[in-house]
Design a protein around this motif. Sequence first.
Motif, PDB file in Angstrom:
ATOM      1  N   MET A 276     -28.795  13.077  28.711  1.00  0.00           N
ATOM      2  CA  MET A 276     -29.516  13.024  27.446  1.00  0.00           C
ATOM      3  C   MET A 276     -30.449  11.819  27.446  1.00  0.00           C
ATOM      4  N   SER A 277     -31.709  12.040  27.436  1.00  0.00           N
ATOM      5  CA  SER A 277     -32.646  10.928  27.381  1.00  0.00           C
ATOM      6  C   SER A 277     -33.212  10.819  25.973  1.00  0.00           C
ATOM      7  N   PRO A 278     -33.310   9.603  25.478  1.00  0.00           N
ATOM      8  CA  PRO A 278     -33.829   9.412  24.125  1.00  0.00           C
ATOM      9  C   PRO A 278     -35.264   9.909  23.976  1.00  0.00           C
ATOM     10  N   ASN A 279     -35.489  10.656  22.930  1.00  0.00           N
ATOM     11  CA  ASN A 279     -36.827  11.111  22.581  1.00  0.00           C
ATOM     12  C   ASN A 279     -36.819  11.410  21.087  1.00  0.00           C
ATOM     13  N   PRO A 280     -36.700  10.374  20.261  1.00  0.00           N
ATOM     14  CA  PRO A 280     -36.542  10.557  18.820  1.00  0.00           C
ATOM     15  C   PRO A 280     -37.666  11.322  18.140  1.00  0.00           C
ATOM     16  N   SER A 281     -38.846  11.326  18.720  1.00  0.00           N
ATOM     17  CA  SER A 281     -39.962  11.975  18.037  1.00  0.00           C
ATOM     18  C   SER A 281     -39.836  13.492  18.007  1.00  0.00           C
TER      19      SER A 281
ATOM     20  N   TYR B 180     -29.617  13.529  21.472  1.00  0.00           N
ATOM     21  CA  TYR B 180     -29.904  12.567  22.537  1.00  0.00           C
ATOM     22  C   TYR B 180     -29.071  11.293  22.473  1.00  0.00           C
ATOM     23  N   LYS B 181     -28.367  11.062  21.361  1.00  0.00           N
ATOM     24  CA  LYS B 181     -27.519   9.875  21.270  1.00  0.00           C
ATOM     25  C   LYS B 181     -26.066  10.242  21.543  1.00  0.00           C
ATOM     26  N   ARG B 182     -25.379   9.353  22.249  1.00  0.00           N
ATOM     27  CA  ARG B 182     -23.937   9.492  22.368  1.00  0.00           C
ATOM     28  C   ARG B 182     -23.321   9.025  21.053  1.00  0.00           C
ATOM     29  N   LEU B 183     -22.125   9.464  20.754  1.00  0.00           N
ATOM     30  CA  LEU B 183     -21.486   9.117  19.483  1.00  0.00           C
ATOM     31  C   LEU B 183     -21.463   7.607  19.245  1.00  0.00           C
ATOM     32  N   GLU B 184     -21.169   6.841  20.278  1.00  0.00           N
ATOM     33  CA  GLU B 184     -21.074   5.381  20.118  1.00  0.00           C
ATOM     34  C   GLU B 184     -22.428   4.707  19.932  1.00  0.00           C
ATOM     35  N   GLN B 185     -23.522   5.435  20.130  1.00  0.00           N
ATOM     36  CA  GLN B 185     -24.865   4.882  19.932  1.00  0.00           C
ATOM     37  C   GLN B 185     -25.389   5.111  18.516  1.00  0.00           C
ATOM     38  N   MET B 186     -24.702   5.925  17.757  1.00  0.00           N
ATOM     39  CA  MET B 186     -25.191   6.293  16.424  1.00  0.00           C
ATOM     40  C   MET B 186     -25.011   5.166  15.419  1.00  0.00           C
ATOM     41  N   THR B 187     -25.947   5.113  14.479  1.00  0.00           N
ATOM     42  CA  THR B 187     -25.825   4.168  13.373  1.00  0.00           C
ATOM     43  C   THR B 187     -24.742   4.691  12.421  1.00  0.00           C
ATOM     44  N   VAL B 188     -24.295   3.859  11.522  1.00  0.00           N
ATOM     45  CA  VAL B 188     -23.279   4.298  10.551  1.00  0.00           C
ATOM     46  C   VAL B 188     -23.784   5.481   9.726  1.00  0.00           C
TER      47      VAL B 188
ATOM     48  N   PRO C 268     -10.186  19.584  13.808  1.00  0.00           N
ATOM     49  CA  PRO C 268     -10.562  20.998  13.886  1.00  0.00           C
ATOM     50  C   PRO C 268     -11.593  21.246  14.987  1.00  0.00           C
ATOM     51  N   PRO C 269     -11.460  22.353  15.711  1.00  0.00           N
ATOM     52  CA  PRO C 269     -12.408  22.656  16.792  1.00  0.00           C
ATOM     53  C   PRO C 269     -13.852  22.792  16.313  1.00  0.00           C
ATOM     54  N   SER C 270     -14.065  23.111  15.040  1.00  0.00           N
ATOM     55  CA  SER C 270     -15.423  23.256  14.513  1.00  0.00           C
ATOM     56  C   SER C 270     -16.019  21.927  14.060  1.00  0.00           C
ATOM     57  N   CYS C 271     -15.223  20.851  14.079  1.00  0.00           N
ATOM     58  CA  CYS C 271     -15.677  19.530  13.638  1.00  0.00           C
ATOM     59  C   CYS C 271     -16.837  19.034  14.499  1.00  0.00           C
ATOM     60  N   ALA C 272     -17.903  18.565  13.854  1.00  0.00           N
ATOM     61  CA  ALA C 272     -19.089  18.091  14.581  1.00  0.00           C
ATOM     62  C   ALA C 272     -18.752  16.934  15.516  1.00  0.00           C
ATOM     63  N   TYR C 273     -17.906  16.024  15.064  1.00  0.00           N
ATOM     64  CA  TYR C 273     -17.539  14.889  15.914  1.00  0.00           C
ATOM     65  C   TYR C 273     -16.852  15.381  17.193  1.00  0.00           C
ATOM     66  N   ARG C 274     -15.916  16.281  17.016  1.00  0.00           N
ATOM     67  CA  ARG C 274     -15.196  16.823  18.166  1.00  0.00           C
ATOM     68  C   ARG C 274     -16.132  17.640  19.061  1.00  0.00           C
ATOM     69  N   ARG C 275     -16.951  18.502  18.448  1.00  0.00           N
ATOM     70  CA  ARG C 275     -17.867  19.347  19.230  1.00  0.00           C
ATOM     71  C   ARG C 275     -18.825  18.485  20.064  1.00  0.00           C
ATOM     72  N   LEU C 276     -19.413  17.465  19.457  1.00  0.00           N
ATOM     73  CA  LEU C 276     -20.350  16.615  20.197  1.00  0.00           C
ATOM     74  C   LEU C 276     -19.623  15.843  21.289  1.00  0.00           C
ATOM     75  N   HIS C 277     -18.432  15.358  20.991  1.00  0.00           N
ATOM     76  CA  HIS C 277     -17.634  14.655  21.997  1.00  0.00           C
ATOM     77  C   HIS C 277     -17.348  15.572  23.192  1.00  0.00           C
ATOM     78  N   GLU C 278     -17.121  16.854  22.926  1.00  0.00           N
ATOM     79  CA  GLU C 278     -16.821  17.826  23.979  1.00  0.00           C
ATOM     80  C   GLU C 278     -18.077  18.389  24.655  1.00  0.00           C
ATOM     81  N   GLY C 279     -19.259  17.881  24.271  1.00  0.00           N
ATOM     82  CA  GLY C 279     -20.498  18.328  24.898  1.00  0.00           C
ATOM     83  C   GLY C 279     -21.075  19.605  24.303  1.00  0.00           C
ATOM     84  N   LYS C 280     -20.568  20.021  23.155  1.00  0.00           N
ATOM     85  CA  LYS C 280     -21.071  21.228  22.492  1.00  0.00           C
ATOM     86  C   LYS C 280     -22.175  20.847  21.513  1.00  0.00           C
TER      87      LYS C 280
END
Length: 162
Positions: A1-6, A13-21, A92-104
């Motif tokens: 995932m390369s950053p391209n915010p525009s 493109y952000k990993r979970l630990e890179q996200m702002t609050v 829950p498997p549908s949870c966004a945090y879990r899905r993104l962590h699992e690469g979905k």
Amino acid sequence: MSPNPSSRPFWEYKRLEQMTVPEWESLCDGCGLCCLVRFEDEETEEVIPTRVHCKLFDSEKCSCKDYANRKQYVPDCIKLTPYNIEDLQWMPPSCAYRRLHEGKTLPAWHPLITGDPESVHKAGVSVRGQTVTEEALDDPEDALDFAAWDLNRDKGDEGYEG
């Protein structure tokens, strides 16, 4: 995932630990599934979800009545972070945090995709109006009378018409 915010949304493109609050908090779809009482079978380690919610959960709004101070009233409430998501396989498997962590990806009904905070409810993913409060039980173990195995299923994009 390369950053391209525009051209891409932050969750692509952000990993979970890179996200702002605010970015992190916006991932919550408001389904209420993480606010339900769960049990773990000690022998099989299988998670048994129920339709019993935490005493601070507002079952019509599908949100915590006092999110900022929840630990004061519910000391065992788990604060989800990018650093503990892997240890929380009961999410829950549908949870966004879990899905993104699992690469979905985020599901089509997610409010960040639709722009509509009601989309999670319209898609039938949330537990709005389907639960009872833990305060109504005589004994915490009585929550097992409300076991809801269907909540262990990933509802991803299934059946969402938009």
